[in-house]
Scaffold this motif. Structure first.
Motif, mmCIF file in Angstrom:
data_model
loop_
_atom_site.group_PDB
_atom_site.id
_atom_site.type_symbol
_atom_site.label_atom_id
_atom_site.label_comp_id
_atom_site.label_asym_id
_atom_site.label_seq_id
_atom_site.Cartn_x
_atom_site.Cartn_y
_atom_site.Cartn_z
ATOM 1 N N LYS A 1 3.073 2.837 -9.838
ATOM 2 C CA LYS A 1 2.106 3.490 -10.036
ATOM 3 C C LYS A 1 2.941 4.396 -11.403
ATOM 4 O O LYS A 1 2.695 4.864 -12.099
ATOM 5 N N ALA A 2 4.267 5.186 -10.411
ATOM 6 C CA ALA A 2 4.186 6.187 -11.462
ATOM 7 C C ALA A 2 5.704 5.405 -12.768
ATOM 8 O O ALA A 2 5.259 6.229 -13.460
ATOM 9 N N TYR B 1 5.305 2.205 -14.294
ATOM 10 C CA TYR B 1 4.128 1.408 -14.764
ATOM 11 C C TYR B 1 3.711 2.440 -15.947
ATOM 12 O O TYR B 1 4.128 1.903 -17.029
ATOM 13 N N TRP C 1 0.679 -1.198 -0.289
ATOM 14 C CA TRP C 1 0.007 0.041 -0.019
ATOM 15 C C TRP C 1 1.036 1.224 -0.197
ATOM 16 O O TRP C 1 0.386 2.691 -0.898
ATOM 17 N N ARG D 1 2.164 1.902 -3.095
ATOM 18 C CA ARG D 1 1.950 2.274 -4.638
ATOM 19 C C ARG D 1 2.001 3.180 -5.121
ATOM 20 O O ARG D 1 1.821 3.016 -6.859
ATOM 21 N N PRO D 2 2.256 4.692 -4.903
ATOM 22 C CA PRO D 2 2.188 5.809 -6.168
ATOM 23 C C PRO D 2 3.423 5.256 -6.882
ATOM 24 O O PRO D 2 3.720 5.763 -7.792
ATOM 25 N N PHE D 3 4.421 4.987 -5.721
ATOM 26 C CA PHE D 3 5.994 4.849 -7.069
ATOM 27 C C PHE D 3 6.012 3.964 -7.887
ATOM 28 O O PHE D 3 6.865 3.808 -9.164
ATOM 29 N N GLY E 1 11.596 7.617 0.108
ATOM 30 C CA GLY E 1 11.787 6.802 -0.685
ATOM 31 C C GLY E 1 12.390 5.684 -0.975
ATOM 32 O O GLY E 1 12.636 4.744 -1.200
ATOM 33 N N SER F 1 13.078 5.874 -8.795
ATOM 34 C CA SER F 1 11.642 6.718 -8.285
ATOM 35 C C SER F 1 11.715 6.402 -7.020
ATOM 36 O O SER F 1 11.539 7.181 -5.969
#
Lengths: 330, 330
Positions: A264-265, A267, A257, A260-262, B252, B245
């Motif tokens: 998604k970016a 992808y 969870w 996720r943002p990492f 990160g 990323s």
């Protein structure tokens, strides 16, 4: 009208483009009543949007030859004709690729010196670079001369659209050595070595598509199409595997969870599907093909690509590059 | 001797295989002194390891035709001959692929009914499944009959090695519709539709290689090789993008460190490179090709694959499948 979702995607994307580009005018070829979509996007009475009713639409599964015979007055056919007759500077469609190519060849004709138009798209590469790959499916079998023409068009596109001074052009092959590959590719290499206006850098293998060793990668349409779709497939497979791997434990689910943002970016950059907008090059006009399942963002990208190609006069750039290599030859 | 690291990789992998498989005997064809590697792996005096000195080795860049002419007495040539003459049941090499294919064809000959051997490897698919893909680079151009023979061999391999009852066989193509693709692929589809012993399921596109829609995917060696290497390239590109990323912020970097084991596990599944061991099929004997840059684990996988193929008598399985389709035809 084209694509899996039709005006539900194209109309909001057009609304955004009209808002962001004050000098843009859109001529939308429709078939039937799309007023609900226009109302939802606030486009009922826009001064820079012209709606033109066509007789019919082209089905996603229709054969190109049948579309060419019976669907010249479709929304797709009329849009292409609009470019051919100088009323529009570029055409964008999310519809049937084969039909779009057939209608484009019919109405726009190929540029002098070009036998067969190609489909080209920019793939992602390391360090935020892009690599133009062609052909992506217009021509299933190509002789060496056709591959050579693709190289000239790709080089002109990287130069004109991307502003690269002397784009590095490579041939996709199954080995880096001179002796590898099939006859067509080997002969195309000879032709490219003899063309001083093309910066030919040799063969490239599949694993180097993304490593920024070339600005243009040339292959036949069968190989290019399989490669593009394999990239799409492996990116989705990678994601599915990550999801499964994170899903196996509570700790994994929490971590999954958080990252996720990492992911998604990443992808969004890796999946070539997200780089929407493939250009049909080698024609006397600009035609951009959006992926059929494009969403609003993706269709907007295709619109922007058409706009940039028109601003930078892509067909003129390609025509002049072909003129130069023809002069080289004689 | 083969591969980028030679005995530094192959000797420890052999040591592990001898330890894990008490009925295994290894005949290692060497050239020169490898005693330091043997000592390091505790293999100085192993009762089931025989060392055989060969005259020379085949270089990684040597042309197949030249290897065939001048290197029959190399470690690679002698290893293949050992299978041909019945002293070994399988040969494994991490050396020059083209030379291995040429020497294998020369010493082992093709099975009756097979014109051209192929290179086949198992690619990962969803739900922990595997899909056999061929050809991966032995034949750059294939007619429909050759593609058909590949389908028969791939089906026999999935049946014999994987134990699948009626393996689903697909042709890799650029569209799922009947009209798509090149002539060879379309004609091969006709041949497969008429073969009752083959469970032909139709065309498959690049994005469906990993979705477990088929157990065997058939294509020519040019397309297969580019596809395999593209998978390798996009997996590495995905990883590089993830690293970038995560590296952009302290949060990160912390997260990236935490998810490392998850991502590593997924990468090991997604990268076909990790699935080491490609079989040369269509020959009267078992030959397995390890990736040149395989590490100890990967080379051990190739050894295991050769062992399983020998236990399950893969060439007999392929020969009998060919016999069945020939009977089907008449």
């Amino acid at each position: 009208m084209g694509g899996d979702l039709g005006p539900a995607v194209t109309v909001p994307a057009i609304a955004r483009a009209l808002l962001l580009y004050p000098s843009l005018s859109v001529r939308a070829f429709i078939c039937g009543d799309i007023s609900a979509h226009l109302a939802a996007a606030g486009l009922q009475q826009h001064p820079r949007l012209t709606l033109i009713q066509a007789q019919c639409t082209v089905g996603m599964d229709e054969r190109p030859s049948s579309a060419l015979r019976t669907k010249r007055d479709s929304s797709m056919g009329e849009a292409v004709k609009d470019v051919a007759e100088g009323r529009s500077q570029a055409c964008i469609s999310a519809g049937n690729t084969g039909a779009l190519m057939a209608l484009s060849r019919h109405f726009l004709k190929t540029l002098p010196g070009i036998d067969r138009p190609a489909i080209v798209s920019a793939m992602p590469a390391v360090n935020g670079k892009r690599v133009y790959m062609l052909d992506l499916g217009a021509n299933v079998a190509c002789d060496s001369e056709t591959l050579y023409q693709f190289a000239v068009m790709g080089s002109a596109m990287a130069h004109t659209v991307e502003g690269i001074d002397r784009p590095r052009v490579a041939l996709l092959n199954i080995g880096e050595e001179e002796v590898k590959g099939n006859d067509q590719v080997r002969h195309a290499a000879n032709l490219l070595q003899d063309a001083p206006s093309i910066h030919y850098v040799g063969y490239l293998e599949g694993h180097d598509i993304f490593t920024n060793k070339a600005d243009v990668i040339v292959c036949d349409g069968f190989v290019g199409n399989v490669t593009l779709k394999t990239c799409e497939g492996i990116a989705q497979f990678f994601l599915a595997q990550l999801r499964e791997s994170f899903g196996n434990s509570l700790w994994g689910r929490v971590l999954g969870w958080l990252v996720r943002p990492f992911i998604k970016a990443v992808y969004a950059r890796v999946n070539p599907d997200q780089y929407n907008g493939a250009s049909l090059v080698g024609l006397r006009g600009i035609v951009v093909k959006s992926h059929g399942n494009a969403g609003i963002d993706a269709f907007f990208n295709a619109l922007e690509q058409a706009l940039h190609s028109a601003e930078r006069k892509l067909p003129d750039g390609i025509e002049s590059a072909i003129g130069t290599v023809l002069l080289d030859k004689h």
